[in-house]
Design a protein around this motif. Structure first.
Motif, PDB file in Angstrom:
ATOM      1  N   ASN A 275       0.831  -1.217   0.000  1.00  0.00           N
ATOM      2  CA  ASN A 275       0.000   0.000   0.000  1.00  0.00           C
ATOM      3  C   ASN A 275       0.862   1.262   0.000  1.00  0.00           C
ATOM      4  N   ASP A 276       1.941   1.241   0.786  1.00  0.00           N
ATOM      5  CA  ASP A 276       2.840   2.398   0.819  1.00  0.00           C
ATOM      6  C   ASP A 276       3.583   2.549  -0.506  1.00  0.00           C
TER       7      ASP A 276
ATOM      8  N   ALA B 134       2.393   1.665  -3.361  1.00  0.00           N
ATOM      9  CA  ALA B 134       1.393   2.197  -4.294  1.00  0.00           C
ATOM     10  C   ALA B 134       1.307   3.718  -4.180  1.00  0.00           C
ATOM     11  N   ASP B 135       1.374   4.218  -2.948  1.00  0.00           N
ATOM     12  CA  ASP B 135       1.356   5.677  -2.745  1.00  0.00           C
ATOM     13  C   ASP B 135       2.578   6.329  -3.402  1.00  0.00           C
TER      14      ASP B 135
ATOM     15  N   CYS C  36       8.740  -5.452  -1.292  1.00  0.00           N
ATOM     16  CA  CYS C  36       7.444  -5.470  -0.596  1.00  0.00           C
ATOM     17  C   CYS C  36       7.096  -6.883  -0.136  1.00  0.00           C
TER      18      CYS C  36
ATOM     19  N   LYS D  70       0.550 -11.276  -5.761  1.00  0.00           N
ATOM     20  CA  LYS D  70       0.799  -9.941  -5.219  1.00  0.00           C
ATOM     21  C   LYS D  70       1.521  -9.051  -6.231  1.00  0.00           C
TER      22      LYS D  70
ATOM     23  N   PHE E  62      -0.283  -5.922  -8.338  1.00  0.00           N
ATOM     24  CA  PHE E  62       0.265  -4.580  -8.163  1.00  0.00           C
ATOM     25  C   PHE E  62       0.620  -3.966  -9.524  1.00  0.00           C
TER      26      PHE E  62
ATOM     27  N   LYS F 143      -0.978  -0.684 -11.294  1.00  0.00           N
ATOM     28  CA  LYS F 143      -0.194   0.540 -11.137  1.00  0.00           C
ATOM     29  C   LYS F 143       0.781   0.830 -12.269  1.00  0.00           C
TER      30      LYS F 143
END
Length: 268
Positions: free
Chosen positions: A97-98, A100-101, A138, A181, A185, A189
């Protein structure tokens, strides 16, 4: 390479120093590439490669040819890398999640740092490899190793399980989890994996330079003659998430590693 290596190992164990030197030369790049994919930072990969090579050489007499030599080498490398502790590696690793940010932040349609096409080409490649290699962090270390062995280095589940010293079933379970995963992702993204995604490597250049994630004066991955970003589309039969990783050319281990090994072990 198999037969040549097997013969060289037997000669090395009989005291042939030239054979030992050739063993080191033949396996150093394999160890370095595994270390680089696992640790992200070339300087850490260099240190790890040197230590792994020393372990291989000093334990060479314990190899009894009951398995493939490279499987034995990868097992030693894997055991070492799974226990390797790097401050830089730990600081950069973050939850998906981080990450992705981080991907969603700092897009720019114009690159302020440079207008030189050659430099921009290298910076775009540096962003691509840094970003996708960083994504591997990750995953926890075991799942990351499983993914690297299978999806990038192309070991099957039996071979991977032998290297990891786990059952093939357990290896497949971990691979399935890691693959899902990474695939999810990238598909959500990465513009290389899915053209509908807004992220493009060139749009992240200024941001990653500002964040000191990419150092334009000391590129870790980009090379003039080998832009992996151009190869992703050509690997048409591969799933894009896999092609992104397999497109990266194999790196040569710096010769200074070999020279240090010679000094450490007094290989004349």
């Amino acid at each position: 390479m198999k037969n040549t290596l097997e013969i060289l190992v037997k000669k090395a164990n009989l005291g042939n120093r030239e054979a030992l030197e050739l063993v080191v030369l033949k396996i150093k790049d394999y160890i370095y590439n595994l270390s680089l994919k696992m640790l992200l930072y070339p300087e850490d990969a260099e240190d790890a490669t040197q230590e792994i090579l020393i372990k291989v050489i000093t334990h060479l007499s314990t190899f009894h040819h009951k398995s493939k030599f490279m499987t034995w080498v990868y097992r030693i490398a894997t055991n070492y890398l799974l226990s390797y502790r790097s401050k830089k590696n730990k600081e950069f690793a973050m939850p998906f999640n981080d990450y992705a940010d981080l991907i969603d932040t700092g897009h720019s349609n114009m690159v302020k740092y440079s207008t030189n096409e050659g430099e921009l080409s290298l910076l775009e490649e540096e962003v691509k490899v840094s970003c996708t290699q960083g994504l591997l962090l990750c995953l926890n270390s075991i799942d990351r190793m499983v993914y690297i062995l299978s999806e990038i280095l192309e070991f099957n589940s039996v071979e991977g399980a032998e290297i990891m010293q786990i059952t093939a079933e357990n290896f497949r379970k971990k691979l399935s989890r890691s693959r899902a995963k990474i695939r999810n992702f990238l598909n959500n993204k990465c513009g290389l994996a899915n053209s509908k995604n807004p992220c493009r490597c060139n749009k992240k250049i200024d941001f990653l330079i500002d964040q000191k994630i990419v150092n334009p004066k000391d590129l870790r991955f980009a090379r003039f003659s080998q832009r992996s970003i151009d190869l992703v589309e050509k690997l048409g039969e591969l799933e894009k998430s896999i092609a992104i990783y397999r497109s990266v050319p194999k790196a040569e281990a710096p010769m200074k590693i070999y020279n240090r090994i010679k000094e450490t072990l007094a290989i004349d």
